[in-house]
Design an enzyme around this catalytic site. Structure first.
Site, PDB file in Angstrom:
ATOM      1  N   ARG A 162      -7.000  -2.722  11.921  1.00  0.00           N
ATOM      2  CA  ARG A 162      -6.862  -1.440  11.238  1.00  0.00           C
ATOM      3  C   ARG A 162      -5.423  -0.942  11.306  1.00  0.00           C
ATOM      4  O   ARG A 162      -4.882  -0.426  10.317  1.00  0.00           O
ATOM      5  CB  ARG A 162      -7.811  -0.403  11.848  1.00  0.00           C
ATOM      6  CG  ARG A 162      -7.772   0.948  11.149  1.00  0.00           C
ATOM      7  CD  ARG A 162      -8.146   0.812   9.684  1.00  0.00           C
ATOM      8  NE  ARG A 162      -8.279   2.123   9.047  1.00  0.00           N
ATOM      9  CZ  ARG A 162      -8.525   2.286   7.755  1.00  0.00           C
ATOM     10  NH1 ARG A 162      -8.629   1.238   6.954  1.00  0.00           N
ATOM     11  NH2 ARG A 162      -8.664   3.496   7.236  1.00  0.00           N
TER      12      ARG A 162
ATOM     13  N   SER B 216      -6.948  -0.508  -5.708  1.00  0.00           N
ATOM     14  CA  SER B 216      -6.760  -1.442  -4.605  1.00  0.00           C
ATOM     15  C   SER B 216      -7.661  -2.674  -4.800  1.00  0.00           C
ATOM     16  O   SER B 216      -7.671  -3.252  -5.883  1.00  0.00           O
ATOM     17  CB  SER B 216      -7.026  -0.731  -3.272  1.00  0.00           C
ATOM     18  OG  SER B 216      -6.607  -1.501  -2.179  1.00  0.00           O
TER      19      SER B 216
ATOM     20  N   ASP C  56       4.860   1.105  -2.781  1.00  0.00           N
ATOM     21  CA  ASP C  56       3.718   0.286  -2.363  1.00  0.00           C
ATOM     22  C   ASP C  56       4.202  -1.122  -2.019  1.00  0.00           C
ATOM     23  O   ASP C  56       4.678  -1.851  -2.888  1.00  0.00           O
ATOM     24  CB  ASP C  56       2.689   0.231  -3.500  1.00  0.00           C
ATOM     25  CG  ASP C  56       1.368  -0.408  -3.096  1.00  0.00           C
ATOM     26  OD1 ASP C  56       1.325  -1.122  -2.076  1.00  0.00           O
ATOM     27  OD2 ASP C  56       0.372  -0.190  -3.817  1.00  0.00           O
TER      28      ASP C  56
ATOM     29  N   HIS D 118       0.936   2.508  -0.676  1.00  0.00           N
ATOM     30  CA  HIS D 118      -0.310   2.061  -1.292  1.00  0.00           C
ATOM     31  C   HIS D 118      -1.392   3.143  -1.269  1.00  0.00           C
ATOM     32  O   HIS D 118      -2.185   3.263  -2.195  1.00  0.00           O
ATOM     33  CB  HIS D 118      -0.813   0.800  -0.585  1.00  0.00           C
ATOM     34  CG  HIS D 118      -2.082   0.262  -1.181  1.00  0.00           C
ATOM     35  ND1 HIS D 118      -2.145  -0.168  -2.496  1.00  0.00           N
ATOM     36  CD2 HIS D 118      -3.324   0.105  -0.665  1.00  0.00           C
ATOM     37  CE1 HIS D 118      -3.385  -0.567  -2.756  1.00  0.00           C
ATOM     38  NE2 HIS D 118      -4.115  -0.412  -1.667  1.00  0.00           N
ATOM     39  N   ASP D 119      -1.431   3.928  -0.211  1.00  0.00           N
ATOM     40  CA  ASP D 119      -2.467   4.961  -0.070  1.00  0.00           C
ATOM     41  C   ASP D 119      -2.243   6.186  -0.949  1.00  0.00           C
ATOM     42  O   ASP D 119      -3.036   7.131  -0.902  1.00  0.00           O
ATOM     43  CB  ASP D 119      -2.536   5.433   1.391  1.00  0.00           C
ATOM     44  CG  ASP D 119      -3.661   4.752   2.165  1.00  0.00           C
ATOM     45  OD1 ASP D 119      -4.368   3.914   1.565  1.00  0.00           O
ATOM     46  OD2 ASP D 119      -3.819   5.052   3.362  1.00  0.00           O
TER      47      ASP D 119
END
Length: 366
Positions: free
Chosen positions: A214, A145, A312, A345-346
């Protein structure tokens, strides 16, 4: 439980890329394994925006780290073989000097007086740490990342300082979608009256702004496929719903609220702003006359593993392909792995089995 965190005092003054300098600054880091007598088995990890240096448990701190299943004796990154260093990014609030740290000149927190931060500054700080440990050349540099961008800066700024590289779900330069999301996250924080131009306190803290920032992040860290699979359109039970008008009604909303609640008081808002903008500014193309491909082609490495995820949306697979092609142009032997993990992405934090297998196989060949 102890604290495994160590601190490296940066050279003072420490010059910053966009002007200004830091005095009496430090980097927080943790290590696992033993440095070989030849000092040739060091592996440095750069993290994403929010993690600390505590990537995994160790003798001094047995609490699980953010990459617990990846790292340790006999695990995918085997600390029986590798001396692993994980650094908390310069500008963060997890032990390294950042906007929440005390400015020695004033005795007050830096807040917005902290110098403009770039990922190049973070790379240079980590390079100073590595040299202080007596390591001339890293066996491997790993970045995921935001940390992947910091790793590319490290490679561009310090030729010959790294033998091999693992690039995970990152970018050679910030693209418009990622910039747009991060811009909205920063705006949410800045528009919270409690932010007060960076002058907040524990009693007057930009809770709403950080919460929205967040939530926006979490939405982009996963994929639409995963949201459908996990939550569909399931509504909350009546006793779980908020009473106020337009309150949370669906499970996905409740999930985001929980994620935000765990994050907001655990990360400094000003540090978040600085690191977010540093990510937007990064462009490896600045290090080549012909843009990204030329800049990556100037980086000389032996072996490279590039991993990306098809779902992603924040750091799309096309950017991983661009990194792989560019580094191949520099003469490296490059392996490119495209995973179809549904977590977006995670995935590198969640789909440990598949990421771990690719990483372990690559490291076994070094």
């Amino acid at each position: 439980m102890g604290d495994a965190r160590r601190y490296f005092d940066l050279p003072s003054p420490f010059p910053m890329k966009r002007g200004g300098q830091l005095h009496q600054a430090c980097l927080a880091y943790e290590t696992w394994g033993e440095l070989s007598p030849a000092r040739d088995n060091a592996l440095l990890i750069f993290t994403g925006l929010s993690p600390s240096a505590h990537a995994a448990s160790n003798a001094a701190d047995d609490s699980p780290g953010w990459w617990e299943e990846m790292l340790g004796v006999g695990k995918y990154i085997d600390t029986g073989r590798w001396f692993v260093i994980c650094v908390n990014t310069l500008g963060s609030c997890k032990g390294s000097t950042g906007a929440a740290s005390i400015d020695p000149a004033s005795g007050q927190p830096y807040r917005l007086d902290f110098p403009e931060l770039t990922l190049e500054d973070a790379a240079n700080a980590a390079y100073a740490l590595v040299r202080s440990l007596g390591i001339e050349q890293l066996a491997c540099l790993l970045g995921n990342s935001m940390g992947g961008m910091t790793a590319l800066a490290y490679l561009a700024l310090h030729p010959g300082a790294v033998r091999s590289h693992i690039s995970i779900s990152t970018a050679p330069q910030a693209q418009p979608f990622a910039i747009a999301i991060r811009s909205l996250q920063r705006e949410a924080i800045r528009l919270d009256p409690q932010w007060n131009n960076g002058h907040y306190s524990d009693d007057s803290y930009p809770e709403a702004g950080m919460s929205i920032a967040r939530k926006l992040g979490v939405i982009t860290y996963r994929s639409a496929m995963e949201w459908v699979g996990r939550f569909a359109r399931i509504r909350l039970e009546s006793d779980q719903r908020e009473e106020e008008p337009f309150g949370a009604e669906f499970q996905i909303e409740s999930y985001l609220i929980g994620h935000a609640r765990r994050f907001v008081r655990n990360f400094d808002p000003n540090s978040y702003l600085y690191l977010s903008r540093a990510s937007d500014w990064f462009d490896i193309g600045e290090y080549g006359r012909g843009g990204v491909a030329d800049a990556l082609g100037r980086i000389a490495l032996q072996h490279v593993l590039v991993i990306g995820v098809e779902t992603d949306i924040l750091f799309p697979l096309s950017q991983q392909e661009e990194i792989a092609e560019g580094l191949r142009g520099g003469g490296a032997e490059v392996e490119f792995v495209a995973l179809d993990s549904p977590q977006g992405h995670d995935a590198f934090l969640v789909d440990i089995v598949r990421f771990g297998a690719a990483i372990a196989q690559f490291l076994a060949r070094l």
